[in-house]
Motif scaffolding. Structure first.
Motif, PDB file in Angstrom:
ATOM      1  N   ASP A  32     -43.977  -1.346  24.971  1.00 15.41           N
ATOM      2  CA  ASP A  32     -43.435  -1.003  23.656  1.00 15.41           C
ATOM      3  C   ASP A  32     -42.215  -1.847  23.300  1.00 15.41           C
ATOM      4  O   ASP A  32     -42.036  -2.249  22.142  1.00 15.41           O
ATOM      5  CB  ASP A  32     -43.055   0.483  23.613  1.00 15.41           C
ATOM      6  N   LYS A  33     -41.368  -2.112  24.282  1.00 14.42           N
ATOM      7  CA  LYS A  33     -40.167  -2.904  24.020  1.00 14.42           C
ATOM      8  C   LYS A  33     -40.525  -4.335  23.653  1.00 14.42           C
ATOM      9  O   LYS A  33     -39.953  -4.921  22.722  1.00 14.42           O
ATOM     10  CB  LYS A  33     -39.246  -2.878  25.243  1.00 14.42           C
ATOM     11  N   ALA A  36     -41.992  -4.355  20.126  1.00 17.45           N
ATOM     12  CA  ALA A  36     -40.936  -4.188  19.133  1.00 17.45           C
ATOM     13  C   ALA A  36     -40.156  -5.486  18.937  1.00 17.45           C
ATOM     14  O   ALA A  36     -39.877  -5.894  17.800  1.00 17.45           O
ATOM     15  CB  ALA A  36     -39.991  -3.059  19.554  1.00 17.45           C
ATOM     16  N   LYS A  40     -39.972  -7.737  15.475  1.00 19.58           N
ATOM     17  CA  LYS A  40     -38.682  -8.058  14.856  1.00 19.58           C
ATOM     18  C   LYS A  40     -38.494  -9.568  14.749  1.00 19.58           C
ATOM     19  O   LYS A  40     -38.003 -10.073  13.725  1.00 19.58           O
ATOM     20  CB  LYS A  40     -37.543  -7.446  15.671  1.00 19.58           C
ATOM     21  N   THR A  59     -37.967   2.156  10.988  1.00 24.14           N
ATOM     22  CA  THR A  59     -39.256   1.878  11.612  1.00 24.14           C
ATOM     23  C   THR A  59     -40.346   1.661  10.561  1.00 24.14           C
ATOM     24  O   THR A  59     -41.168   0.756  10.674  1.00 24.14           O
ATOM     25  CB  THR A  59     -39.659   3.035  12.547  1.00 24.14           C
ATOM     26  N   ILE A 128     -36.671   0.702  14.998  1.00 23.94           N
ATOM     27  CA  ILE A 128     -37.779   0.646  15.957  1.00 23.94           C
ATOM     28  C   ILE A 128     -37.249   0.667  17.393  1.00 23.94           C
ATOM     29  O   ILE A 128     -37.866   1.240  18.286  1.00 23.94           O
ATOM     30  CB  ILE A 128     -38.666  -0.593  15.698  1.00 23.94           C
ATOM     31  N   ASP A 129     -36.061   0.078  17.621  1.00 26.47           N
ATOM     32  CA  ASP A 129     -35.463   0.112  18.959  1.00 26.47           C
ATOM     33  C   ASP A 129     -35.093   1.541  19.356  1.00 26.47           C
ATOM     34  O   ASP A 129     -35.239   1.927  20.511  1.00 26.47           O
ATOM     35  CB  ASP A 129     -34.212  -0.774  19.011  1.00 26.47           C
ATOM     36  N   VAL A 132     -38.217   3.342  20.477  1.00 26.84           N
ATOM     37  CA  VAL A 132     -38.645   2.923  21.819  1.00 26.84           C
ATOM     38  C   VAL A 132     -37.710   3.504  22.874  1.00 26.84           C
ATOM     39  O   VAL A 132     -38.153   4.021  23.906  1.00 26.84           O
ATOM     40  CB  VAL A 132     -38.686   1.386  21.909  1.00 26.84           C
ATOM     41  N   SER A 137     -42.748   6.993  21.127  1.00 26.61           N
ATOM     42  CA  SER A 137     -44.110   6.514  20.944  1.00 26.61           C
ATOM     43  C   SER A 137     -45.084   7.383  21.736  1.00 26.61           C
ATOM     44  O   SER A 137     -46.281   7.361  21.522  1.00 26.61           O
ATOM     45  CB  SER A 137     -44.228   5.058  21.403  1.00 26.61           C
TER      46      SER A 137
END
Length: 225
Positions: A32-33, A36, A40, A59, A128-129, A132, A137
């Motif tokens: 996920d990281k 993301a 970005k 997000t 979004i960070d 995560v 999620s």
């Protein structure tokens, strides 16, 4: 296009093959990281208007911008399979024009959360960070929601006095949320549950039952299932 949360009009370009490659590698990793960071990075590269920081975007902004950039880069129509909602088992091919996908704001949504007659929280949308970092999620736990709420307080209004949440340590904010009664915390949860979402309604025809059903697709991942 227009950034949903700020209503600011921006210019953008399609992504390049080398930029798409970074995103595809991140998707393959299923981290996920990494995903993301790749999204970005792609938005930072493709948005031509100055002053747009992907780290500061909500997000749903990130998802919306990505879908629009993707539409101009590899085609407006996304083809994928869904499970027909009338029998919950038949796989059906569908097509969605990504240019028609919008961010939907529920009518009962507000970024102001009233805690008492005097105290109101002004919330900001999670980046979004933040999603995560707080494991949102997956199936979030109560502690994850507390952490998210503390990260998303922007201002605290007490009567006529308004304070910036940055004046408080995160531990103090967590203690504040943990000390709420059930009804008060439900108001905080309502802010997150009714947040704007990338959403689109499609009609699904099930060849097995010969029935048509409506299906609501929400979140970026739904458009590439």
């Amino acid at each position: 296009m227009t950034v949903p949360s700020t209503k600011k009009k921006i210019k953008y370009r399609p992504f390049l093959v080398k930029e798409e490659k970074v995103l595809l590698l991140a998707l393959v990793s299923e981290d996920d990281k990494e995903i993301a960071n790749a999204m970005k990075g792609l938005i930072k590269a493709c948005v031509l208007t100055k002053g747009i920081d992907p780290d500061e975007l909500a997000t749903f902004d990130i998802e919306y911008l990505f879908l629009r950039i993707r539409a101009k880069s590899v085609g407006e129509v996304s083809e994928f399979k869904v499970i027909a909602p009338d029998d919950n088992e038949t796989q059906v091919d569908v097509e969605v024009n990504l240019e028609e996908v919008e961010v939907i704001v529920p009518p009962d949504h507000s970024n102001k959360v009233k805690i008492t007659d005097d105290v109101t929280l002004v919330m900001k949308y999670p980046s979004i960070d933040t999603f995560v970092k707080n494991n949102l999620s997956e199936d979030p736990k109560l502690d994850d929601i507390f952490q998210l709420a503390a990260d998303c307080v922007d201002k605290i209004a007490n009567g006529d006095e308004v304070e910036n949440a940055k004046a408080y340590k995160k531990g103090e904010l967590l203690t504040f949320f943990e000390g709420m009664n059930n009804l008060q915390f439900q108001e905080v949860q309502k802010f997150f549950e009714t947040m704007p979402k990338v959403s689109h309604t499609i009609e699904v025809f099930n060849p097995k039952t010969e029935k048509k059903s409506e299906m609501v697709l929400e979140g970026m991942a739904s458009f590439f299932a």
